[in-house]
Motif scaffolding. Structure first.
Motif, PDB file in Angstrom:
ATOM      1  N   TYR A 171       7.314 -55.474 -21.966  1.00 11.10           N
ATOM      2  CA  TYR A 171       8.709 -55.388 -22.386  1.00 11.10           C
ATOM      3  C   TYR A 171       9.637 -55.203 -21.188  1.00 11.10           C
ATOM      4  CZ  TYR A 171       7.564 -55.039 -27.379  1.00 11.10           C
ATOM      5  OH  TYR A 171       7.152 -55.306 -28.654  1.00 11.10           O
ATOM      6  N   ASP A 172       9.206 -54.412 -20.214  1.00  9.43           N
ATOM      7  CA  ASP A 172      10.029 -54.214 -19.014  1.00  9.43           C
ATOM      8  C   ASP A 172      10.230 -55.543 -18.275  1.00  9.43           C
ATOM      9  OD1 ASP A 172      10.097 -51.541 -19.618  1.00  9.43           O
ATOM     10  OD2 ASP A 172       8.480 -50.983 -18.254  1.00  9.43           O
ATOM     11  N   ALA A 175      12.696 -57.699 -20.166  1.00 12.27           N
ATOM     12  CA  ALA A 175      14.074 -57.246 -19.996  1.00 12.27           C
ATOM     13  C   ALA A 175      14.653 -57.702 -18.660  1.00 12.27           C
ATOM     14  CB  ALA A 175      14.130 -55.721 -20.089  1.00 12.27           C
ATOM     15  N   LYS A 176      13.814 -57.840 -17.655  1.00 13.18           N
ATOM     16  CA  LYS A 176      14.285 -58.257 -16.334  1.00 13.18           C
ATOM     17  C   LYS A 176      14.538 -59.763 -16.261  1.00 13.18           C
ATOM     18  CE  LYS A 176      12.217 -54.441 -13.778  1.00 13.18           C
ATOM     19  NZ  LYS A 176      11.223 -54.018 -12.769  1.00 13.18           N
ATOM     20  N   ARG A 202      12.711 -58.336 -29.211  1.00 14.87           N
ATOM     21  CA  ARG A 202      12.917 -57.989 -27.806  1.00 14.87           C
ATOM     22  C   ARG A 202      12.990 -59.224 -26.905  1.00 14.87           C
ATOM     23  NH1 ARG A 202      11.352 -52.358 -27.159  1.00 14.87           N
ATOM     24  NH2 ARG A 202      11.714 -52.615 -24.917  1.00 14.87           N
ATOM     25  N   ARG A 234      16.841 -65.509 -28.711  1.00 13.75           N
ATOM     26  CA  ARG A 234      16.660 -64.586 -27.597  1.00 13.75           C
ATOM     27  C   ARG A 234      17.981 -64.251 -26.904  1.00 13.75           C
ATOM     28  NH1 ARG A 234      13.212 -65.735 -22.102  1.00 13.75           N
ATOM     29  NH2 ARG A 234      13.904 -63.866 -21.040  1.00 13.75           N
ATOM     30  N   PHE A 238      19.881 -57.449 -28.261  1.00 18.02           N
ATOM     31  CA  PHE A 238      18.843 -56.770 -29.029  1.00 18.02           C
ATOM     32  C   PHE A 238      19.458 -55.663 -29.869  1.00 18.02           C
ATOM     33  CE2 PHE A 238      15.814 -53.106 -29.066  1.00 18.02           C
ATOM     34  CZ  PHE A 238      14.989 -53.607 -30.055  1.00 18.02           C
TER      35      PHE A 238
END
Length: 244
Positions: A171-172, A175-176, A202, A234, A238
């Motif tokens: 997930y990190d 997010a990047k 996400r 996407r 979120f």
């Protein structure tokens, strides 16, 4: 006298019948020779070789998918003894169905970035994709993945979820990607308990836990229509309370 005439007629009928079929065969050969020549000229040695390569690649991909699924799918080291594996017959049957349903041209030439700190556990999955003509680049960390993404084009990203002590490394990483406008489908390949609805919220394209599911999901992800729909979803912010 009548009997002799009947015998002569019967003999002539047999003689005509004996010559009729060769004559018909000769006519058909004469009539369709140009078509036969065209067919044989089009069916070149290269075409036959291509058919053989396709069949051989499908067999190899099917075997690799079955071995991966029998091994437990993603994150095999986490598979508990109590967890059930598919039977050999069902794994082979499913792998054959997958490879028969997906033409090699659908994936051939695609470039995949695979982010996993233990890539050796995915060797059969990678072998199956290679047989489909997919080029795979491995990244062992988020930092390596971002660097590779800045250096070369890719069609798809496959990522694990947990790396080291980070339970949500996947997930990190996801997010990047968003602020960098890296609009590539991202598939999580993991046996970790993962809610696919949340993963899609996400920004993931989907979640797979078996090699057979992974191949199907990859094929869906690289199709234009699925990708356009995914990217529109996407691109939305979120929202924990909003189910897409």
């Amino acid at each position: 006298m009548v009997e002799n005439i009947a015998k002569i007629i019967e003999a002539l009928a047999k003689l005509i019948s004996a010559f009729a079929w060769p004559a018909v065969g000769a006519y058909l050969i004469w009539r369709f020779t140009p078509t036969i020549k065209d067919f044989l000229s089009n069916l070149s040695e290269g075409s036959l070789k291509a058919f053989g390569v396709e069949a051989s690649a499908k067999r190899a991909a099917s075997e690799a998918i079955a071995k991966a699924d029998l091994g437990g799918g993603a994150d095999k080291t986490k598979l508990k003894p109590s967890e059930e594996r598919p039977s050999v017959e069902s794994a082979i049957r499913l792998a054959e169905l997958v490879t028969d349903a997906i033409p090699r041209r659908e994936l051939q030439g695609k470039r995949v970035l695979w982010v996993d700190d233990r890539p050796d556990g995915n060797r059969y999955e990678m072998l199956a994709l290679a047989e489909f003509g997919v080029a795979i680049t491995i990244a062992r960390s988020t930092e390596d993945a971002l660097k590779l993404l800045s250096e070369a084009p890719f069609d798809l990203i496959i990522s694990d979820m947990k790396r080291g002590d980070d339970e949500e490394a996947g997930y990190d990483f996801l997010a990047k990607l968003l602020p960098l406008h890296i609009n590539l489908p991202v598939i999580f390949y993991t046996r970790s308990k993962l809610d696919e609805t949340i993963a899609r919220q996400r920004g993931a394209f989907g979640v797979a836990t078996k090699a057979s599911d992974l191949i199907i999901l990859i094929t869906s992800a690289v199709s234009r229509r699925s990708f356009d729909s995914y990217w529109k979803r996407r691109s939305r912010p979120f929202d924990q309370g909003n189910l897409f």
